[in-house]
Design a protein around this motif. Structure first.
Motif, PDB file in Angstrom:
ATOM      1  N   PRO A  36      17.643 -17.445  -6.439  1.00 15.83           N
ATOM      2  CA  PRO A  36      16.920 -17.254  -5.296  1.00 15.83           C
ATOM      3  C   PRO A  36      16.588 -18.876  -4.691  1.00 15.83           C
ATOM      4  O   PRO A  36      15.966 -19.253  -5.497  1.00 15.83           O
ATOM      5  CB  PRO A  36      17.041 -16.511  -5.195  1.00 15.83           C
ATOM      6  N   ASP A  37      17.074 -18.897  -3.405  1.00 11.73           N
ATOM      7  CA  ASP A  37      15.905 -20.695  -2.778  1.00 11.73           C
ATOM      8  C   ASP A  37      15.041 -19.642  -2.304  1.00 11.73           C
ATOM      9  O   ASP A  37      13.900 -20.839  -0.552  1.00 11.73           O
ATOM     10  CB  ASP A  37      17.356 -21.153  -2.195  1.00 11.73           C
ATOM     11  N   SER A  38      14.983 -18.705  -1.277  1.00 12.50           N
ATOM     12  CA  SER A  38      14.414 -17.954  -0.068  1.00 12.50           C
ATOM     13  C   SER A  38      13.129 -17.137   0.083  1.00 12.50           C
ATOM     14  O   SER A  38      13.901 -16.068  -1.749  1.00 12.50           O
ATOM     15  CB  SER A  38      14.939 -18.153   1.103  1.00 12.50           C
ATOM     16  N   TYR A  39      12.262 -16.999  -0.025  1.00 13.15           N
ATOM     17  CA  TYR A  39      11.678 -15.651   0.277  1.00 13.15           C
ATOM     18  C   TYR A  39      11.708 -14.775   1.742  1.00 13.15           C
ATOM     19  O   TYR A  39      11.983 -14.959   2.351  1.00 13.15           O
ATOM     20  CB  TYR A  39      10.478 -15.092   0.127  1.00 13.15           C
ATOM     21  N   ILE A  44      12.053 -14.502   7.647  1.00 14.62           N
ATOM     22  CA  ILE A  44      11.299 -14.078   8.744  1.00 14.62           C
ATOM     23  C   ILE A  44      10.799 -14.710   9.732  1.00 14.62           C
ATOM     24  O   ILE A  44      11.152 -14.964  11.177  1.00 14.62           O
ATOM     25  CB  ILE A  44      11.348 -12.905   8.839  1.00 14.62           C
ATOM     26  N   GLU A  45       9.745 -15.062   9.107  1.00 13.23           N
ATOM     27  CA  GLU A  45       9.447 -16.295   9.985  1.00 13.23           C
ATOM     28  C   GLU A  45       9.664 -17.971  10.445  1.00 13.23           C
ATOM     29  O   GLU A  45       9.834 -18.259  11.465  1.00 13.23           O
ATOM     30  CB  GLU A  45       7.817 -16.665   8.614  1.00 13.23           C
ATOM     31  N   ALA A  46      10.182 -18.344   9.339  1.00  8.55           N
ATOM     32  CA  ALA A  46      10.878 -19.241   9.717  1.00  8.55           C
ATOM     33  C   ALA A  46      11.947 -19.202  11.216  1.00  8.55           C
ATOM     34  O   ALA A  46      12.575 -20.575  12.004  1.00  8.55           O
ATOM     35  CB  ALA A  46      11.222 -20.147   8.948  1.00  8.55           C
ATOM     36  N   TYR A  47      12.673 -18.252  10.543  1.00  7.49           N
ATOM     37  CA  TYR A  47      13.352 -18.345  12.382  1.00  7.49           C
ATOM     38  C   TYR A  47      13.333 -17.614  12.905  1.00  7.49           C
ATOM     39  O   TYR A  47      14.196 -18.164  14.405  1.00  7.49           O
ATOM     40  CB  TYR A  47      15.083 -16.837  11.625  1.00  7.49           C
ATOM     41  N   ILE A  59      19.967 -18.229   0.163  1.00 13.87           N
ATOM     42  CA  ILE A  59      20.313 -17.078  -1.205  1.00 13.87           C
ATOM     43  C   ILE A  59      18.692 -16.606  -1.564  1.00 13.87           C
ATOM     44  O   ILE A  59      17.356 -16.890  -1.908  1.00 13.87           O
ATOM     45  CB  ILE A  59      21.102 -17.900  -2.384  1.00 13.87           C
ATOM     46  N   LEU A  60      19.107 -14.952  -0.974  1.00 12.07           N
ATOM     47  CA  LEU A  60      17.389 -14.633  -2.247  1.00 12.07           C
ATOM     48  C   LEU A  60      18.216 -13.582  -3.223  1.00 12.07           C
ATOM     49  O   LEU A  60      19.094 -13.031  -3.537  1.00 12.07           O
ATOM     50  CB  LEU A  60      17.027 -13.283  -0.394  1.00 12.07           C
ATOM     51  N   LYS A  81       9.209  -9.581  -3.267  1.00 12.06           N
ATOM     52  CA  LYS A  81       7.597  -9.728  -3.177  1.00 12.06           C
ATOM     53  C   LYS A  81       7.146 -10.294  -2.263  1.00 12.06           C
ATOM     54  O   LYS A  81       5.894  -9.767  -1.489  1.00 12.06           O
ATOM     55  CB  LYS A  81       7.204 -10.546  -4.361  1.00 12.06           C
ATOM     56  N   SER A  82       7.508 -10.630  -0.908  1.00 10.56           N
ATOM     57  CA  SER A  82       7.347 -11.075  -0.049  1.00 10.56           C
ATOM     58  C   SER A  82       7.247  -9.636   1.504  1.00 10.56           C
ATOM     59  O   SER A  82       6.993  -9.966   2.714  1.00 10.56           O
ATOM     60  CB  SER A  82       8.031 -12.104   0.895  1.00 10.56           C
ATOM     61  N   GLY A  83       8.235  -9.135   1.466  1.00 14.21           N
ATOM     62  CA  GLY A  83       9.194  -8.167   1.799  1.00 14.21           C
ATOM     63  C   GLY A  83      10.368  -7.706   2.479  1.00 14.21           C
ATOM     64  O   GLY A  83      10.672  -7.650   0.867  1.00 14.21           O
TER      65      GLY A  83
END
Length: 499
Positions: A36-39, A44-47, A59-60, A81-83
């Motif tokens: 994966p390259d993201s959480y 969601i925060e970045a978007y 990729i998650l 792990k983040s949500g």
């Protein structure tokens, strides 16, 4: 066989059958790698700050948290792990084979997904899938955690099963995961604080030829090559003080200890302690350091020094109250043990307030039972209990004004001892006499009394400077800062009887 167990076994068989089907199609249900390259939470925060289009892929990896199949299109949720983030899958974008795979996925399956972000008409940030991979099949169905009218209903509510299968507990109960994330942060902040105070972190033996440093019953083991009996560490104290003798003037260890004792909401046979020693320190310096350390960590972790614990609001703001051991027993029971002349008299007074002390052989053993039952539960706000009797403190320096007592304190918060500290005994003659007295008590049947440690006496004969020592129970501190009411809730894998 119960209906519930029968249904579970049927689901397990169905999922095993799906694995066979995948293998028959040449699909590995347990591929060797995925990166994966993201959480989820980060996306969601970045978007929300800066929306991206179909040209930007992410990729998650995580567990399938929910799924709603609607013909050629489906919604689901992935939890990492983040949500949690919503997924949107269509046959047109994934292709027939990948979409068929997606539809056969079960809740709890670990999957890898790739896609781009968009926002649904309801305003939910969603990952539009362009690829999906099964990474590990969840063969056993997870307990379902539901929410109704703002109340969370936990289908995995059996406490013993939660402790026994912590891996499931962590998957389905976010608050459990949060507790252990907080525990890690607490330990990290302790290390940071002590390093800033000039302490050096060290490691001492966990297998010891003599179980010393605490009044506790040890676990035994045997070293085959050396053909010798060893004990699992009950405390690192005597080794850490050897280091003070050696010139390491400020040392600490975050150590696992093992005590062959009962299990309760406050006790686990294997537990974590912070122990530290400061050359040219004493009880007073340890008292200040304790207050400073706990308030520092609390502020870092909780953002405030006023924290909830059960029905109480605990104020950890300095300075904390301090009171002498005999005085606080008298305050809550009316018994002044400094005036008691015989163990029979002590037992009679304990009996009057309904404290069982038949196994206690000395006045101060009786007093300690009375303290544990009648005083300790009342100590909700932080308090330093000081000036313990010498008999209960074989490693602490005597009070120069009254040699029957020692320079020792224990901090109490929410009805529990959080730590223990002394002006350390550095007189080898006095120390040997106290060990000899402990040996007599041990020979009389007290399995928790100290053993004689001749090498430690020899170390003191080389000279140990005036020293302050402190121990803090990490598990109990975590209980306090996470509002947990059983020590097992702060230990990932507490000791359990075999199933």
């Amino acid at each position: 066989m119960s209906q519930e167990l029968k249904e579970t076994n049927e689901l397990i068989e169905q999922r095993i059958h799906k694995i066979r089907d995948l293998k028959d199609k040449g699909i590995d249900p347990y591929p060797i790698r995925f990166f994966p390259d993201s959480y989820a939470a980060n996306l969601i925060e970045a978007y929300s700050q800066k929306p991206t289009g179909p040209e930007t892929k992410f990729i998650l990896g995580g567990r399938l948290h929910s799924k709603r199949v609607m013909g050629k299109a489906s919604f689901a949720h992935l939890k990492d792990k983040s949500g949690v983030i919503q997924l949107y899958a269509t046959r047109d974008d994934l292709g027939e084979d990948s979409y068929s795979l997606f539809k056969t996925l079960d809740l709890g399956d670990i999957i890898g997904v790739e896609g781009y972000l968009f926002q649904t008409q309801k305003g939910e940030t969603t990952l539009h899938l362009t690829a999906v991979t099964l990474l590990a099949k969840c063969i056993r169905p997870l307990p379902v955690v539901k929410e109704k009218d703002g109340v969370i209903y936990d289908a995995f509510a059996d406490v013993e099963q939660r402790y026994r299968m912590r891996y499931v507990d962590l998957v389905v109960n976010d608050h459990v995961r949060d507790t252990f994330v907080t525990r890690s942060k607490i330990v990290s902040e302790i290390r940071s604080f002590l390093t800033s105070e000039g302490f050096l972190e060290v490691e001492t033996p966990m297998m010891q030829p003599i179980a010393g440093g605490a009044a506790a019953k040890p676990f035994h083991t045997h070293h085959n090559a050396l053909d010798m009996q060893l004990f699992l560490r009950i405390a690192p104290e005597l080794y850490l003080k050897r280091l003070i003798v050696g010139g390491l003037d400020r040392v600490f260890e975050l150590n696992r200890n093992f005590r062959n004792e009962g299990i309760s909401t406050k006790h686990n046979p294997e537990f974590t302690m912070l122990e530290l020693y400061m050359a040219f320190g004493d009880m007073e310096k340890m008292l200040v350091l304790t207050e400073k350390l706990i308030t520092y960590v609390t502020q870092k972790i909780c953002g405030t020094l006023k924290i909830p614990y059960g029905k109480d609001m605990v104020d950890l703001s300095a300075p904390w109250k301090r009171v002498k051991y005999v005085d606080i027993i008298k305050e809550y029971t009316g018994i002044d043990f400094s005036l008691v002349k015989s163990v029979e008299d002590a037992k009679a007074k304990a009996s009057e307030i309904k404290v069982e002390v038949s196994n206690c052989g000395t006045i101060w053993k009786v007093a300690d039972e009375v303290f544990s039952e009648k005083v300790e539960p009342n100590l909700i706000q932080p308090v330093f209990v000081t000036d313990y009797p010498k008999e209960l403190s074989p490693l602490a320096k005597s009070n120069p004004n009254n040699p029957n007592y020692v320079e020792r304190f224990e901090p109490y918060i929410v009805g529990r001892e959080i730590g223990n500290a002394f002006s350390e005994l550095n007189d080898p003659f006095d120390q040997k006499e106290r060990f000899e007295e402990q040996v007599k008590q041990r020979e009389a049947g007290d399995e928790e009394a100290f053993m004689m440690d001749e090498d430690y006496i020899r170390a003191l004969e080389y000279g140990m400077p005036p020293t302050g020592g402190l121990g803090i129970g990490i598990d109990r501190l975590v209980m306090l800062l996470t509002n947990s009411h059983s020590i097992r809730d702060t230990i990932l894998f507490p000791l359990m009887r075999p199933e």
